[in-house]
Design an enzyme around this catalytic site. Sequence first.
Site, mmCIF file in Angstrom:
data_model
loop_
_atom_site.group_PDB
_atom_site.id
_atom_site.type_symbol
_atom_site.label_atom_id
_atom_site.label_comp_id
_atom_site.label_asym_id
_atom_site.label_seq_id
_atom_site.Cartn_x
_atom_site.Cartn_y
_atom_site.Cartn_z
ATOM 1 C CB CYS A 79 14.145 5.792 -32.483
ATOM 2 S SG CYS A 79 13.747 7.277 -33.162
ATOM 3 C CG HIS B 11 12.743 4.633 -44.739
ATOM 4 N ND1 HIS B 11 13.160 6.091 -45.276
ATOM 5 C CD2 HIS B 11 12.518 5.089 -43.559
ATOM 6 C CE1 HIS B 11 13.103 6.770 -44.182
ATOM 7 N NE2 HIS B 11 12.810 6.317 -43.209
HETATM 8 C C1 PEP Z 1 15.744 9.027 -38.049
HETATM 9 O O1 PEP Z 1 15.574 10.042 -38.630
HETATM 10 O O2 PEP Z 1 16.859 8.690 -37.168
HETATM 11 C C2 PEP Z 1 14.430 8.368 -37.851
HETATM 12 C C3 PEP Z 1 14.524 7.151 -36.862
HETATM 13 O O3 PEP Z 1 13.352 8.546 -38.945
HETATM 14 P P1 PEP Z 1 13.236 8.000 -39.851
HETATM 15 O O4 PEP Z 1 14.724 7.105 -40.357
HETATM 16 O O5 PEP Z 1 12.116 7.272 -40.368
HETATM 17 O O6 PEP Z 1 13.633 9.072 -40.868
#
Ligand code: PEP
Length: 571
Positions: free
Chosen positions: A500, A187
């Site tokens: 996404c 993240h």
């Molecule tokens: C994903 O897993 O692609 C996503 C958009 O969620 P995160 O990165 O917050 O787990």
Amino acid sequence: MQHLQGIGVSAGIASSKAELIKPSLIEVEKKQVEDTAAEWQRVEAAKKTSIEQLEEIYQHTLNNIGKKEAEIFAAHLMIMQDEEFFGPIKQLIENNKCNAEWALKEVGERFIKMFADMDNLYMQERAADIKDVVQRLLRILSGTEKSKLGTEKSIIVAHDLTPSETARFNKKDVLGLIMEVGGKTSHSAIIARSLGIPAVVGVKGILEKINKNDELIIDGSKGEIYLNPDQVTLAKYQELKNDFLQEQEKYMKIKGSSAITKDGHKFELAGNIGLPSEVEMVLENEGEGIGLFRTEFLYMERNSFPTEEEQFKAYQLVAKKMQGKPVIIRTLDIGGDKDLSYFDFPEESNPFLGFRAIRLSLERTDLFKTQLRAILRASNYGHIKIMFPMISTVQELRGAKSFVNDAKEELQTEGIPFAEDIEIGMMMETPAAAVMSDEFAKLVDFFSIGTNDLIQYTIAVDRMNARVANLYSPFNPAVLRLIKEITENAHQEGIWVGICGEAARIPALIPYYVGLGVDELSMSAGSILESKWIIQQLDTSKLVNMMRDIENMDNTAEIKSFLEASLAKLS
Ligand code: PEP
Ligand code: MG
């Protein structure tokens, strides 16, 4: 000059001096000094820097998180002004002819003990504030301050940073980021991208190799780092940097146009955000909506769960700023690499496979309900949609939806308005959900493919683990097949599908998504215009052969080079 290789996670080239952020507590040694006045001057200077930092953190916390949380830093500022604390430090330096660090540590420990021994719980907790203040001053004195983060232009080098620490970066001063741990979809990497800061992660042992103020070049696309580069390398990278900036200018020129292919197919390009303050970046880059609002960031950098009112205000703010454009609010996705200091997570050997996201919400239904009520209340002020993370069974989805109904009923009884026809969608990020997507498509209004997790769960490769990062690829044929299957199943049931995860913005994959007919792509704001440019160069009728060729390939590297070569032909 030394060359180091890491994983490039946020494109762009930066060259500047290094700023180190060391995780451990600062060790202090006692030293004799001759010039005690100069030593006291060092304390005064550190105090001044510290006050500047704290004022900035106070404002940032107040604007982005809340008043109560900002008060913590107001308390730290009060300690900085406290003569009862600084008087004894000055005395100790003068009487003992000792260094500033040692005097600070001695006095700090005295105060910490004094507060910790008090009966009153509130006073006991002040010991932690003193500890924090002492550590901040020691970091400044030793030149390894963790919270300075850019009052001077630099490249930050750290072992690890929490997503909220990265979120505090100021793009003007933090020119680049290097971390010892992490992968493309950690993240912190995602936030670096959304801030447009070049970043390289997974560079083991770098803190031992680099000293503060060493000159660095980083290439955030290739993951390359040059330590104390020679003139030839500096010149080469200056040229590459200019090329990168020129490329960015090319994308700026298409501002005002739509994401339509040459043969008239329109795609929706949206932005991913973690905090309301990121909406401006999305609008500036012409995002047509928020395709993913990662709400967990509202839960970080604080001491307790946000209340319904606090969340309502944040969601309402985003809805209002987006002025009727869609805002997909994803319910809490905590766990995995996203921790909360005030929540006792169970010890798990595989946290990404553990107590995370919807699993937590369905157990802590109090938290879930609070969030759903806040989202529903905000839906009265814009075009909000709800999305559930990490669904892997139909039962989980049904359970989550029933909580939305409960929250709706409660609000109705209380006479509080909300959008009754609010759309409900789910993340497609577990292979189980992808395989069952025909069933899921009957139960929701939309899918959004979370490739970050879908890749890690499909290939069984931890998205944070640099050791196996070579296996983690959005070009993997199994992943591409799942995306195709999800898209077909969504369209079969007449619902729309978006992507996404970080793979949504990978240039070479965009023609593939267009070929599949994916309806929406949501990404870091900085990638929206480039994606639009690529879509505008495409003609869907000419993608048929390409799609068939890919279907016949079983090799990740082959697919990647094939798609990259196809992309290169566009420019
Ligand atoms: C994903 O897993 O692609 C996503 C958009 O969620 P995160 O990165 O917050 O787990
Ligand atoms: Mg995910």
